[in-house]
Design a protein around this motif. Sequence first.
Motif, mmCIF file in Angstrom:
data_model
loop_
_atom_site.group_PDB
_atom_site.id
_atom_site.type_symbol
_atom_site.label_atom_id
_atom_site.label_comp_id
_atom_site.label_asym_id
_atom_site.label_seq_id
_atom_site.Cartn_x
_atom_site.Cartn_y
_atom_site.Cartn_z
ATOM 1 N N ALA A 1 0.820 -1.213 0.000
ATOM 2 C CA ALA A 1 0.000 0.000 0.000
ATOM 3 C C ALA A 1 0.855 1.265 0.000
ATOM 4 O O ALA A 1 0.391 2.338 -0.386
ATOM 5 C CB ALA A 1 -0.904 -0.006 1.226
ATOM 6 N N TYR A 2 2.107 1.133 0.430
ATOM 7 C CA TYR A 2 2.988 2.304 0.498
ATOM 8 C C TYR A 2 4.073 2.283 -0.568
ATOM 9 O O TYR A 2 4.871 3.197 -0.637
ATOM 10 C CB TYR A 2 3.670 2.352 1.878
ATOM 11 N N ASP A 3 4.097 1.243 -1.338
ATOM 12 C CA ASP A 3 5.180 1.070 -2.303
ATOM 13 C C ASP A 3 4.685 1.408 -3.705
ATOM 14 O O ASP A 3 3.803 0.742 -4.230
ATOM 15 C CB ASP A 3 5.683 -0.387 -2.252
ATOM 16 N N TYR A 4 5.290 2.414 -4.276
ATOM 17 C CA TYR A 4 4.868 2.827 -5.612
ATOM 18 C C TYR A 4 5.894 2.423 -6.667
ATOM 19 O O TYR A 4 5.811 2.819 -7.812
ATOM 20 C CB TYR A 4 4.620 4.339 -5.647
ATOM 21 N N ALA A 5 6.879 1.653 -6.266
ATOM 22 C CA ALA A 5 7.888 1.211 -7.231
ATOM 23 C C ALA A 5 7.307 0.097 -8.104
ATOM 24 O O ALA A 5 6.367 -0.588 -7.721
ATOM 25 C CB ALA A 5 9.108 0.686 -6.485
ATOM 26 N N LYS A 6 7.911 -0.077 -9.288
ATOM 27 C CA LYS A 6 7.386 -1.091 -10.202
ATOM 28 C C LYS A 6 7.880 -2.490 -9.839
ATOM 29 O O LYS A 6 7.188 -3.471 -10.011
ATOM 30 C CB LYS A 6 7.797 -0.751 -11.637
ATOM 31 N N GLY A 7 9.083 -2.567 -9.370
ATOM 32 C CA GLY A 7 9.659 -3.885 -9.092
ATOM 33 C C GLY A 7 9.262 -4.417 -7.731
ATOM 34 O O GLY A 7 8.737 -3.691 -6.885
ATOM 35 N N ASN A 8 9.523 -5.713 -7.555
ATOM 36 C CA ASN A 8 9.232 -6.353 -6.278
ATOM 37 C C ASN A 8 10.461 -6.471 -5.396
ATOM 38 O O ASN A 8 10.348 -6.755 -4.222
ATOM 39 C CB ASN A 8 8.669 -7.766 -6.512
ATOM 40 N N ARG A 9 11.621 -6.296 -6.009
ATOM 41 C CA ARG A 9 12.854 -6.537 -5.253
ATOM 42 C C ARG A 9 13.225 -5.308 -4.437
ATOM 43 O O ARG A 9 14.204 -4.632 -4.692
ATOM 44 C CB ARG A 9 13.976 -6.931 -6.201
ATOM 45 N N ASN A 10 12.389 -5.046 -3.453
ATOM 46 C CA ASN A 10 12.600 -3.848 -2.650
ATOM 47 C C ASN A 10 13.715 -4.009 -1.629
ATOM 48 O O ASN A 10 14.306 -3.029 -1.205
ATOM 49 C CB ASN A 10 11.306 -3.494 -1.910
ATOM 50 N N PHE A 11 13.953 -5.246 -1.214
ATOM 51 C CA PHE A 11 14.924 -5.472 -0.145
ATOM 52 C C PHE A 11 15.902 -6.580 -0.523
ATOM 53 O O PHE A 11 15.523 -7.563 -1.149
ATOM 54 C CB PHE A 11 14.216 -5.883 1.157
ATOM 55 N N GLY A 12 17.119 -6.364 -0.146
ATOM 56 C CA GLY A 12 18.130 -7.414 -0.280
ATOM 57 C C GLY A 12 18.731 -7.662 1.095
ATOM 58 O O GLY A 12 18.974 -6.716 1.852
ATOM 59 N N VAL A 13 18.923 -8.912 1.432
ATOM 60 C CA VAL A 13 19.503 -9.245 2.734
ATOM 61 C C VAL A 13 20.759 -10.073 2.493
ATOM 62 O O VAL A 13 20.716 -11.111 1.834
ATOM 63 C CB VAL A 13 18.517 -10.065 3.600
ATOM 64 N N MET A 14 21.865 -9.601 3.018
ATOM 65 C CA MET A 14 23.121 -10.330 2.832
ATOM 66 C C MET A 14 23.193 -11.510 3.791
ATOM 67 O O MET A 14 22.958 -11.344 5.000
ATOM 68 C CB MET A 14 24.302 -9.403 3.070
ATOM 69 N N THR A 15 23.483 -12.674 3.234
ATOM 70 C CA THR A 15 23.645 -13.869 4.067
ATOM 71 C C THR A 15 24.911 -14.598 3.613
ATOM 72 O O THR A 15 25.478 -14.281 2.558
ATOM 73 C CB THR A 15 22.447 -14.832 3.925
#
Lengths: 476, 186
Positions: free
Chosen positions: A300-314
């Motif tokens: 509801a708050y994300d207006y970006a086109k892509g889904n890859r909003n977050f990356g987590v380093m592991t």
Amino acid sequence: MGETRTNIDLVFRNGLKNYEVLPPPEAWNSIRPAIRAGQRPLLVILRIAAAAALLLSVSFFAYRLSTRVSLPEQTELAGIPDQAVLAGSPDQTVPAGSPDQAALAGSPDQAVLAASPGIQSPSVIMYPDTGETETEENNSVAKLIIAQADSAVYGELTPAAGSRIIQPVATGRTVAEMAATAPYTGIDISLQELFRTDNEEIAAENMKSLYSPAVSETGRKTGKWRISALVSPTYYTSFYSGDDEFMSRLMTDEQPGFSYSGGLALAYSINKRLSVQSGLYYSSFGQELSGITSFAGFQAYDYAKGNRNFGVMTTRGMVYTNNADVFLLDTRNENRIVTRYTRDYFDPSKADLVYVDNSLHQNFSYLELPVVLRYKLLGRALDFNLIGGLSSNILINNSVYAAIDGGRYQVGRTEGMSMFTFSSSLGMGVEYNFPGNLSLNLEPVFRYYLNPFSETPALKVHPYSFGIFSGISYRF
Amino acid sequence: MPEIKNIINGCLKGSRRDQELLYRRYSPRLYAVCLQYSDNDEEARDVLQEGFIKIFTNLSNFKHEGSFEGWMRRIIVNTALERYRSRNRLYMVEDIDRIPEPFVDPGNEDYSGLEATDLMDIIRMLPPKYRMVFNLFALEGYSHKEISKMINISEGTSKSNLARARIILQRRVEAFTGIKKKVLNG
């Protein structure tokens, strides 16, 4: 104002510093069983494995010892004191190979042992009551055969023969021949030494009989092929070979999750001891990324086109979200998350987001194609095998999720994972053979992954695992 | 009385006696912490149980480098915070970074008449979001930055919640003291 703050803080801090309240009695009753159930799984597995290994080792050595130590006892049990076997005096001995020897032996059959050119006999003992002869050196053989045959072969002898139980040896039959008529054929491998003979034909026959599948002591049928179904709970962990502090910190925030492995294996026996095994296994393992809090409702708050909003380093690679609805927050180590939605930009506490979980779960599934060599250390009712081999593993599933109310909330997947990995394994197998074609297997196996899971050169994290495979095998 | 190190080693070896000994020794103090962070006794008991299970299962991680009681206390507090976070999944915290603080006469009030049970009752009357911040800041010594991460609020919210908590506590302490004095003086 500052004084007021300090004052009220101190009132509570000092007032409650040593405050104690007795908890309700039922609290401990709930904790106690949970501690027992929640004991560290690795510790429990290792303890079980250690106990099993110890028990098996003790049993093995006790058995080996008993086969040696019990010989004199068994002789006595057979009703023949040692003196009877060694009856006679030096006076009654004659030089080996002398013409008298055959005469004393009484029959051509009985003379085989004494007069055989394959037996190094310094002297021959005569039994006064039967006229049998025996060499001193081969008394041990005689005793052995008495011991082995006390309950079985002795029954075959006719009292009229009066040959006592020395007869099986004196008959000149090979061990195989004797064994074929005796239900008990538990002749120990170590007895090879006692069957020392220059008669290669007899020696070869005797040796052959010791390992003959046709005279298997458990009456089991032995075939060249064997198919097994095995399953194992597995404990995965890893070590980092580099010296990067960040990687070390990443590892401390990652805990191994529930893992298991299982599949079908087909083995072919190259010889009595060595077999080669292959098959198809499925293994699933995962790890928990602590301190990565996830929230739902971010779309509801994300207006970006892509889904890859977050990356987590592991340590396994970079986790990228593929769910536009998820919002991630690192509550332990802020450097793990790569995103444009930082706390300065978006505060989940002010938004209508739903808390999901305070950790993420990485899950990987592999198809494994192992090639394993199995060496039989001891073959009895319980077979002991040494197992070692290599396995090529194909990544077939890779997902990252958060747990919510017993279900899974899909978050994304780990990128940069190696599609193929290779692992080496080493283990010890115990196989209990049922009469017939079936057997039960228990195989503690240690596995080390030769190449890291991640293709990223910096992530040189080598996983290793420990599992106890159990299952059933069918020989054909 | 056995050394705590021996008790810990016994627990690590799975000794039931040492486990119970450890629980009996520390549970009263830790239960008080649970009460401090919980809305009611039942919740406090749950936090204590959950916290002690974590303590026992993670005992091997304690390196004997700091205070054992402090280590256990942190586990209990974190357990309480986890419950708080899971219970408050919907965060709708108003942005009150700058709220006016009402005047409170600092005075030199004598609060010595207040007992620990009174203080506990007062603190448990606070709304959870104020209570959490006050506990973490005033009693545990965390900074606003740390608190903001622990309970997923902004630093400003943490500060304002603390200010409100202090005001409420101040008033209640004064009221409590006044009532007590009246009762005692007839």
